[in-house]
Scaffold this active site. Structure first.
Site, PDB file in Angstrom:
ATOM      1  N   ASN A  50       7.247   0.732  -6.676  1.00  0.00           N
ATOM      2  CA  ASN A  50       7.592   1.599  -5.668  1.00  0.00           C
ATOM      3  C   ASN A  50       9.124   1.638  -5.350  1.00  0.00           C
ATOM      4  O   ASN A  50       9.773   0.555  -5.435  1.00  0.00           O
ATOM      5  CB  ASN A  50       7.000   1.083  -4.395  1.00  0.00           C
ATOM      6  CG  ASN A  50       5.535   1.176  -4.336  1.00  0.00           C
ATOM      7  OD1 ASN A  50       4.938   2.164  -4.092  1.00  0.00           O
ATOM      8  ND2 ASN A  50       4.895  -0.153  -4.485  1.00  0.00           N
ATOM      9  N   HIS A  57       6.038   6.579  -6.435  1.00  0.00           N
ATOM     10  CA  HIS A  57       4.887   5.582  -6.410  1.00  0.00           C
ATOM     11  C   HIS A  57       4.877   5.660  -7.942  1.00  0.00           C
ATOM     12  O   HIS A  57       4.276   6.616  -8.550  1.00  0.00           O
ATOM     13  CB  HIS A  57       3.799   5.855  -5.577  1.00  0.00           C
ATOM     14  CG  HIS A  57       2.705   5.084  -5.540  1.00  0.00           C
ATOM     15  ND1 HIS A  57       1.406   5.331  -5.923  1.00  0.00           N
ATOM     16  CD2 HIS A  57       2.721   3.529  -5.593  1.00  0.00           C
ATOM     17  CE1 HIS A  57       0.536   4.447  -5.764  1.00  0.00           C
ATOM     18  NE2 HIS A  57       1.297   3.478  -5.487  1.00  0.00           N
ATOM     19  N   SER A 111       1.227  -7.286  -3.063  1.00  0.00           N
ATOM     20  CA  SER A 111       2.267  -6.433  -2.916  1.00  0.00           C
ATOM     21  C   SER A 111       3.398  -7.007  -2.433  1.00  0.00           C
ATOM     22  O   SER A 111       3.373  -7.737  -1.339  1.00  0.00           O
ATOM     23  CB  SER A 111       1.865  -5.369  -1.812  1.00  0.00           C
ATOM     24  OG  SER A 111       1.022  -4.354  -2.247  1.00  0.00           O
ATOM     25  N   THR A 112       4.441  -7.270  -3.268  1.00  0.00           N
ATOM     26  CA  THR A 112       5.416  -7.957  -3.265  1.00  0.00           C
ATOM     27  C   THR A 112       6.549  -7.645  -1.912  1.00  0.00           C
ATOM     28  O   THR A 112       6.334  -6.335  -1.420  1.00  0.00           O
ATOM     29  CB  THR A 112       6.546  -7.985  -4.144  1.00  0.00           C
ATOM     30  OG1 THR A 112       7.160  -6.732  -4.063  1.00  0.00           O
ATOM     31  CG2 THR A 112       6.046  -8.314  -5.674  1.00  0.00           C
ATOM     32  N   TYR A 138      -4.344  -8.156  -0.423  1.00  0.00           N
ATOM     33  CA  TYR A 138      -5.438  -7.605   0.106  1.00  0.00           C
ATOM     34  C   TYR A 138      -6.604  -7.178  -1.012  1.00  0.00           C
ATOM     35  O   TYR A 138      -6.115  -7.419  -2.246  1.00  0.00           O
ATOM     36  CB  TYR A 138      -5.268  -6.317   1.057  1.00  0.00           C
ATOM     37  CG  TYR A 138      -4.696  -5.078   0.082  1.00  0.00           C
ATOM     38  CD1 TYR A 138      -5.208  -4.096   0.051  1.00  0.00           C
ATOM     39  CD2 TYR A 138      -3.285  -5.242  -0.287  1.00  0.00           C
ATOM     40  CE1 TYR A 138      -4.697  -3.065  -0.577  1.00  0.00           C
ATOM     41  CE2 TYR A 138      -2.722  -4.374  -0.837  1.00  0.00           C
ATOM     42  CZ  TYR A 138      -3.482  -3.399  -1.178  1.00  0.00           C
ATOM     43  OH  TYR A 138      -2.840  -2.108  -1.838  1.00  0.00           O
ATOM     44  N   ASP A 178      -8.259  -4.441  -3.154  1.00  0.00           N
ATOM     45  CA  ASP A 178      -8.127  -3.047  -3.431  1.00  0.00           C
ATOM     46  C   ASP A 178      -9.229  -2.617  -4.527  1.00  0.00           C
ATOM     47  O   ASP A 178      -8.942  -2.861  -5.413  1.00  0.00           O
ATOM     48  CB  ASP A 178      -6.588  -2.663  -3.938  1.00  0.00           C
ATOM     49  CG  ASP A 178      -6.595  -1.331  -4.221  1.00  0.00           C
ATOM     50  OD1 ASP A 178      -7.337  -0.436  -3.488  1.00  0.00           O
ATOM     51  OD2 ASP A 178      -5.338  -0.751  -4.504  1.00  0.00           O
TER      52      ASP A 178
END
Length: 494
Positions: free
Chosen positions: A160, A243, A105-106, A96, A98
């Site tokens: 994460n 995070h 994002s894996t 996406y 950002d």
């Protein structure tokens, strides 16, 4: 040994010929929409809460860079969902826009090797989107896996880690903060020069210049060493998502493995072992001093006017892990590799680790260029060489050139088929595997999807299927031919 689910989010730098900073959001949106691979565009934002804080409150607003805000004055854009243009891939990943950067994002991974390969597959996905965008618009489009534009702007590579909710803020901070400061000696991406403070020829970390707070929920401005965003993407009564925003974007997979593995090690010690206790006098200043240390001594002042080094703090974590945790083979290998690289750096300098660590590889590359051209570290051409190290196009990027000539050794074997397979399926039995199967087989029945769940159109009702993060999803999901059987099979695992 307890296994921790982890993932990486990488914002990529984008350079489009004839376009400027004011066009960045539009360019990133168009690039994402140009992605030529299989995907689904129905991201569910219901569970996103970026203002929620681990310390038990909700921040009234997030801070934004006033320089960035200037580019939006007088401009009208569509709804946020259209600007972000989320794509869910059949491997369970998210692609996406950002804040003007293509972001990958894996899928959630258990093993360090799989996460490193998933991260590399992300480079392939973004490159394919950029190539399609370039061809459609007849523009030169280049994408960089780095964290700075060398003009004062920084963009993130976030990590994460899902841990039990019983582990509160205080325990997380005490275990993780010292590791975030010292791990850069093995995981930094390296950077020519400085964008804040005193000048220096070269830094270990690309992100060090851009942190000013100890702990906040913010990520875009007044960035913290320890991010307190409480957005678990799972049952909030059971899970906390740590995070991490203090790491660099890595090209060498060894650095990626070490970056994630060292945080996992600290978390495991906090959960099941005996984490070392270090109280740094000024963590933010120390982070920046280590990044700028040209002697590689990495001295650290502690509370109480005592001193230690990054080497000693790192070794204390490695020793505690060996003494108190029943490590699996992958984490055993991590400890051995970290200890070996740290000792080589301490005794021999960056030249000893340049084949496995990004900042050392980049520094060695630039030093060779300086010697060949009889230039000094303040030569204005150096940032361009730094930038091209992170160019993800194999035909242009200098990292790829170093791999080609053998100056960089990829300990994680990578083939074209490895990356291709990981764009089409997630190979571990995590919830990403189930999400990916749903996207690739039942897209016509999916209303929305996110990290936590998939919502199906079930005829006369809407069915939200929860994907618990601690479940092992069976391989036979791939053989099912209808939504009802898929939902039932996952329900049987509960």
């Amino acid at each position: 040994m307890r296994r921790i689910l982890a993932g990486l989010e990488t914002e990529y730098g984008l350079l489009v010929s004839g376009r400027g900073a004011a066009d960045q959001i539009d360019d990133a949106t168009t690039l994402i929409r140009s992605y030529p691979g299989e995907c689904l565009s129905v991201w569910d934002y219901r569970y996103e809460s970026p203002r929620s804080d681990l310390r038990g409150f909700k921040q009234s607003r997030l801070t934004f860079d006033p320089e960035d805000a200037k580019f939006d004055v007088g401009r009208s854009r569509g709804p946020d969902a259209e600007i972000r243009s989320d794509r869910i891939l059949p491997n369970g990943a998210r692609l996406y826009n950002d804040h003007g950067h293509p972001e990958y994002s894996t899928p959630e991974c258990l093993s360090l090797r799989e996460l490193a390969l998933a991260d590399k597959a992300g480079e392939l996905a973004v490159l394919r989107a950029a190539t399609a965008y370039s061809q459609q618009q007849n523009l030169d489009v280049r994408v960089y896996k780095n964290n700075t534009d060398f003009h004062g702007a920084s963009y993130g590579t976030h990590e994460n880690y899902l841990v039990p909710r019983t582990m509160g803020f205080e325990a997380l901070y005490a275990a993780i903060a010292p590791m975030l400061v010292v791990r850069q000696i093995l995981t930094g991406a390296g950077k020519v020069g400085a964008e804040t403070g005193a000048k220096c020829p070269f830094q270990i970390s690309q992100r060090a210049d851009f942190f000013s707070e100890l702990a906040t929920v913010d990520t875009l401005f007044r960035r913290p060493l320890f991010n307190t965003r409480d957005e678990p993407h799972a049952d909030p009564l059971k899970w906390t998502r740590l995070h991490v925003i203090a790491g660099d974007a890595n090209m060498i997979t060894t650095s990626t493995v070490l970056k994630v593995g060292l945080v996992k090690l600290a978390l495991l010690l906090a959960l099941d072992g005996e984490p070392p206790r270090w109280k740094l006098k000024d963590p933010i200043r120390t982070f920046q001093e280590i990044s700028r240390d040209q002697a590689f001594e990495f001295k650290i002042e502690l509370e109480g006017r005592s001193w230690t080094t990054a080497y000693e703090i790192l070794d204390s974590y490695l020793s505690a892990a060996r003494a108190t945790l029943g490590l699996d083979p992958e984490m055993e290998q991590l400890v051995d590799r970290c200890r070996g690289l740290s000792e080589e750096l301490r005794l021999g300098g960056p030249g000893e680790i340049k084949d496995q660590v990004d900042w050392a590889a980049k520094r060695s590359m630039i030093e060779s260029f300086l010697e060949e051209e009889s230039l000094a570290w303040d030569d204005p051409s150096l940032p361009s060489y730094d930038l091209e190290y992170s160019n993800i196009d194999p035909s242009e990027g200098l990292y790829h050139a170093l791999v080609e000539i053998g100056s960089v050794r990829e300990r994680t074997a990578i083939t074209a088929s490895d990356l291709e397979s990981r764009l089409h399926r997630h190979l571990e039995p995590t919830r990403a595997f189930a999400r990916g199967i749903a996207v690739s087989k039942f897209s016509d029945r999916i209303q929305t999807a996110c990290w936590r769940s998939v919502t199906f159109d079930a005829g006369d009702e809407v069915l939200e299927l929860e994907l618990p993060p601690d479940r092992e999803y069976p391989p036979h999901l791939e053989d099912l031919t209808d939504v009802e059987s898929f939902v039932a099979a996952i329900g049987e695992q509960s």
